[in-house]
Design an enzyme around this catalytic site. Sequence first.
Site, short mmCIF file in Angstrom:
data_model
loop_
_atom_site.label_atom_id
_atom_site.label_comp_id
_atom_site.label_asym_id
_atom_site.label_seq_id
_atom_site.Cartn_x
_atom_site.Cartn_y
_atom_site.Cartn_z
N GLU A 82 9.45 -4.57 10.23
CA GLU A 82 9.80 -3.24 9.71
C GLU A 82 10.36 -2.35 10.81
OE1 GLU A 82 6.94 -1.28 7.17
OE2 GLU A 82 8.14 0.56 7.13
N ASP A 114 -1.11 -6.01 -0.40
CA ASP A 114 -1.44 -5.44 0.91
C ASP A 114 -2.93 -5.23 1.05
OD1 ASP A 114 0.68 -5.13 2.66
OD2 ASP A 114 1.30 -3.19 1.85
N ASP A 131 0.84 -1.20 0.00
CA ASP A 131 0.00 0.00 0.00
C ASP A 131 0.88 1.26 0.00
OD1 ASP A 131 0.83 -0.23 2.61
OD2 ASP A 131 -1.16 -0.08 3.52
N SER A 132 2.20 1.05 0.04
CA SER A 132 3.14 2.16 -0.21
C SER A 132 2.88 2.76 -1.60
CB SER A 132 4.59 1.67 -0.11
OG SER A 132 4.80 0.52 -0.92
N GLU A 192 -1.15 -5.67 8.38
CA GLU A 192 -0.34 -5.10 9.46
C GLU A 192 -0.98 -5.41 10.80
OE1 GLU A 192 0.39 -0.90 8.92
OE2 GLU A 192 1.00 -1.18 6.83
N LYS A 196 -1.11 -9.44 2.54
CA LYS A 196 -0.35 -9.05 3.73
C LYS A 196 -1.21 -8.11 4.56
CE LYS A 196 3.35 -6.12 3.55
NZ LYS A 196 2.85 -4.96 4.33
O1 KIV Z 1 3.65 -1.19 1.64
C1 KIV Z 1 4.83 -1.60 1.58
O2 KIV Z 1 5.58 -1.30 0.65
C2 KIV Z 1 5.30 -2.47 2.65
C3 KIV Z 1 6.76 -2.75 2.71
C4 KIV Z 1 7.48 -1.56 3.22
C5 KIV Z 1 7.07 -3.96 3.51
O3 KIV Z 1 4.54 -2.88 3.46
#
Ligand code: KIV
Length: 264
Positions: free
Chosen positions: A185, A86, A47-48, A118, A116
């Site tokens: 992280e 994500d 989600d970056s 969090e 993924k």
């Molecule tokens: O969103 C992302 O890019 C991430 C990585 C930094 C692990 O979660």
Amino acid sequence: MSASEKWTAPRVRGLKGRRRIAMLTAYDCPTARLLDAAGIPIALVGDSVGMTQLGYETTLPVTLEQMIHHTAAVARGAGRALVVADLPFLSYQPSLADAIRSAGRLVKEAGADAVKLEGGEAYADTVRALIACGIPVMGHVGLLPQSVRALGGYRTQGRTEESAERIRRDARALDEAGCFAIVLECIPAGLAAEITRAVSAPTIGIGAGPECDGQVLVVNDLLGLSERTPGFVRPYARLRETIGEAFAKFRQDVESGAFPGAPG
Ligand code: KIV
């Protein structure tokens, strides 16, 4: 495993103690193709994307629709790489049903191989529910960008004994719930090494020192495209300069008439 075989979550899990795991973020099809051609086993549609591609200050505004759009593009180019998407902010936190529906859409509509999320102990039941539906889950502990408001900024976590103990508990809970890998992280290297020894799933570090089972970087940071990068990043290319020079040269050539030049 033969070089032509598709990476799966169980295969990635099986790498623990045998081979270090490289993971990179990808947000589009051409990047996914290049990542796969380089033999990188995991493409993370992080989600970056909200910060690296969409111009947001944080990952909080990223929607499930945006994640589906980018994940589908990555899945079309990923080849053998495992596509992990994500779950964005508020797509899984409200209820198990929300988590299943959101993860299900990423798999069914976008072609993700895994998701993924969090968070640790508080999401162990969510991890179990997704796995029960046949969706492999990667965990993520330490600095949780979706909790940036509560954390007060993007800071290294686990520096006090209380915070370190919470992260240990979170990693153990995700491991016991069945995560096939866990991102660590921005935590101290010693804590990451300890967690890596304690859990059966491979750990994939970002700003967590050298003793994780693998390493992940945000692709824009690796390519030298980001305006600012955290201190742990090693830029493997300097594309901001390269692209900036190419754009400036093109403008000059158009303005001077050097491009396209005289008809051939
Ligand atoms: O969103 C992302 O890019 C991430 C990585 C930094 C692990 O979660």
